[in-house]
Design an enzyme around this catalytic site. Sequence first.
Site, mmCIF file in Angstrom:
data_model
loop_
_atom_site.group_PDB
_atom_site.id
_atom_site.type_symbol
_atom_site.label_atom_id
_atom_site.label_comp_id
_atom_site.label_asym_id
_atom_site.label_seq_id
_atom_site.Cartn_x
_atom_site.Cartn_y
_atom_site.Cartn_z
ATOM 1 N N GLU A 74 -11.513 -12.024 44.668
ATOM 2 C CA GLU A 74 -12.040 -11.240 45.789
ATOM 3 C C GLU A 74 -13.170 -10.340 45.284
ATOM 4 O O GLU A 74 -13.210 -9.984 44.095
ATOM 5 C CB GLU A 74 -10.866 -10.425 46.361
ATOM 6 C CG GLU A 74 -11.184 -9.405 47.427
ATOM 7 C CD GLU A 74 -11.651 -9.967 48.747
ATOM 8 O OE1 GLU A 74 -12.646 -10.701 48.734
ATOM 9 O OE2 GLU A 74 -11.043 -9.624 49.775
ATOM 10 N N ASP A 75 -14.074 -9.979 46.168
ATOM 11 C CA ASP A 75 -15.147 -9.061 45.771
ATOM 12 C C ASP A 75 -14.629 -7.628 45.695
ATOM 13 O O ASP A 75 -14.863 -6.920 44.726
ATOM 14 C CB ASP A 75 -16.365 -9.165 46.711
ATOM 15 C CG ASP A 75 -16.023 -8.953 48.187
ATOM 16 O OD1 ASP A 75 -14.826 -8.891 48.539
ATOM 17 O OD2 ASP A 75 -16.971 -8.849 48.993
ATOM 18 N N PHE B 232 -18.890 3.027 50.913
ATOM 19 C CA PHE B 232 -19.193 1.644 51.280
ATOM 20 C C PHE B 232 -20.289 1.107 50.378
ATOM 21 O O PHE B 232 -21.382 1.652 50.335
ATOM 22 C CB PHE B 232 -19.584 1.520 52.751
ATOM 23 C CG PHE B 232 -19.430 0.113 53.241
ATOM 24 C CD1 PHE B 232 -18.196 -0.343 53.683
ATOM 25 C CD2 PHE B 232 -20.501 -0.764 53.200
ATOM 26 C CE1 PHE B 232 -18.037 -1.667 54.095
ATOM 27 C CE2 PHE B 232 -20.351 -2.092 53.604
ATOM 28 C CZ PHE B 232 -19.120 -2.534 54.066
ATOM 29 N N ARG C 149 -26.668 -8.807 50.148
ATOM 30 C CA ARG C 149 -25.880 -9.602 49.190
ATOM 31 C C ARG C 149 -26.683 -9.951 47.943
ATOM 32 O O ARG C 149 -26.127 -10.176 46.888
ATOM 33 C CB ARG C 149 -25.389 -10.898 49.843
ATOM 34 C CG ARG C 149 -24.384 -10.694 50.966
ATOM 35 C CD ARG C 149 -23.724 -12.022 51.317
ATOM 36 N NE ARG C 149 -23.053 -12.015 52.603
ATOM 37 C CZ ARG C 149 -21.808 -11.595 52.813
ATOM 38 N NH1 ARG C 149 -21.104 -11.114 51.809
ATOM 39 N NH2 ARG C 149 -21.263 -11.628 54.008
ATOM 40 N N ASP D 61 -9.909 -3.241 49.667
ATOM 41 C CA ASP D 61 -10.067 -1.969 50.360
ATOM 42 C C ASP D 61 -8.697 -1.537 50.913
ATOM 43 O O ASP D 61 -7.882 -1.013 50.163
ATOM 44 C CB ASP D 61 -11.137 -2.182 51.441
ATOM 45 C CG ASP D 61 -11.529 -0.927 52.173
ATOM 46 O OD1 ASP D 61 -11.533 0.141 51.569
ATOM 47 O OD2 ASP D 61 -11.869 -1.018 53.363
HETATM 48 P P1 IMP Z 1 -9.481 -5.049 53.228
HETATM 49 O O1 IMP Z 1 -8.809 -6.101 54.041
HETATM 50 O O2 IMP Z 1 -9.558 -3.725 53.968
HETATM 51 O O3 IMP Z 1 -8.909 -4.881 51.854
HETATM 52 O O4 IMP Z 1 -10.985 -5.457 53.121
HETATM 53 C C1 IMP Z 1 -11.440 -6.346 52.204
HETATM 54 C C2 IMP Z 1 -12.733 -6.979 52.681
HETATM 55 O O5 IMP Z 1 -13.575 -6.038 53.351
HETATM 56 C C3 IMP Z 1 -13.502 -7.469 51.481
HETATM 57 O O6 IMP Z 1 -13.333 -8.850 51.343
HETATM 58 C C4 IMP Z 1 -14.919 -7.114 51.797
HETATM 59 O O7 IMP Z 1 -15.572 -8.239 52.336
HETATM 60 C C5 IMP Z 1 -14.867 -6.042 52.856
HETATM 61 N N1 IMP Z 1 -15.179 -4.713 52.287
HETATM 62 C C6 IMP Z 1 -14.342 -3.685 52.051
HETATM 63 N N2 IMP Z 1 -14.963 -2.625 51.537
HETATM 64 C C7 IMP Z 1 -16.253 -3.002 51.407
HETATM 65 C C8 IMP Z 1 -17.417 -2.343 50.896
HETATM 66 O O8 IMP Z 1 -17.426 -1.182 50.446
HETATM 67 N N3 IMP Z 1 -18.555 -3.064 50.924
HETATM 68 C C9 IMP Z 1 -18.627 -4.348 51.393
HETATM 69 N N4 IMP Z 1 -17.581 -5.000 51.875
HETATM 70 C C10 IMP Z 1 -16.394 -4.334 51.883
HETATM 71 MG MG MG Z 2 -17.546 -8.728 53.423
#
Ligand code: IMP
Ligand code: MG
Length: 180
Positions: free
Chosen positions: A101-102, A154, A167, A105
């Site tokens: 995963e990138d 963010f 990106r 969050d």
């Molecule tokens: P989660 O489900 O809240 O953990 O969100 C994860 C997804 O949200 C990641 O795969 C990212 O694509 C996106 N995301 C969360 N935080 C960021 C950020 O700071 N920048 C860009 N994408 C984010």
């Molecule tokens: Mg994203």
Amino acid sequence: MPDTGIAKILIPEEEIQTIVKGLGEKITRHYRKIGGELLVVGLLKGSFIFMADLVRSIEYPLTVDFLSVSSYNDTTTSSGEVKVMMDIGGLIEGKNVLLVEDIVDTGYTFQKVIRLLKGRNPLSLMTCTLLSKPSRREVDVHIDFCGRDIPDEFVCGYGLDYANKYRNLKYIGVLDAGGS
Ligand code: IMP
Ligand code: MG
């Protein structure tokens, strides 16, 4: 100087490469120890650049696949709902799967995908993320290989986006709250 729409550079290009190299070494060591077939699964789109560098830093035979899920709708807040948009191409039964995963969050996306893949009986399932925002976590997810924890800001670049933009930046920067 950061690009337009970026408030500041959080992780410069050279530092990203150091982080990725470190992850690659740890992952290599792990799979050399346990052996078996390795399938690296990247979560699109955010992980595509990280995946390209990560797999080249892993010195162990592997195959690659991608999974696409939707979580954020062009905003910076999570809905908590995750939908599979594109599934991986083959069976994972009997394979060691490394999910990439990138950024983690709230954890909803990772949790959902971990459950989905575990349900398909892989030999093992390990998780890797380039970035993590621990202070934002709403569900508990296990991360085996984490590149770096970051504060609640963010971030964009190196595959990560805001509304599908940024990106292609070589560094990871903090989005300018006033702009886009
Ligand atoms: P989660 O489900 O809240 O953990 O969100 C994860 C997804 O949200 C990641 O795969 C990212 O694509 C996106 N995301 C969360 N935080 C960021 C950020 O700071 N920048 C860009 N994408 C984010
Ligand atoms: Mg994203």
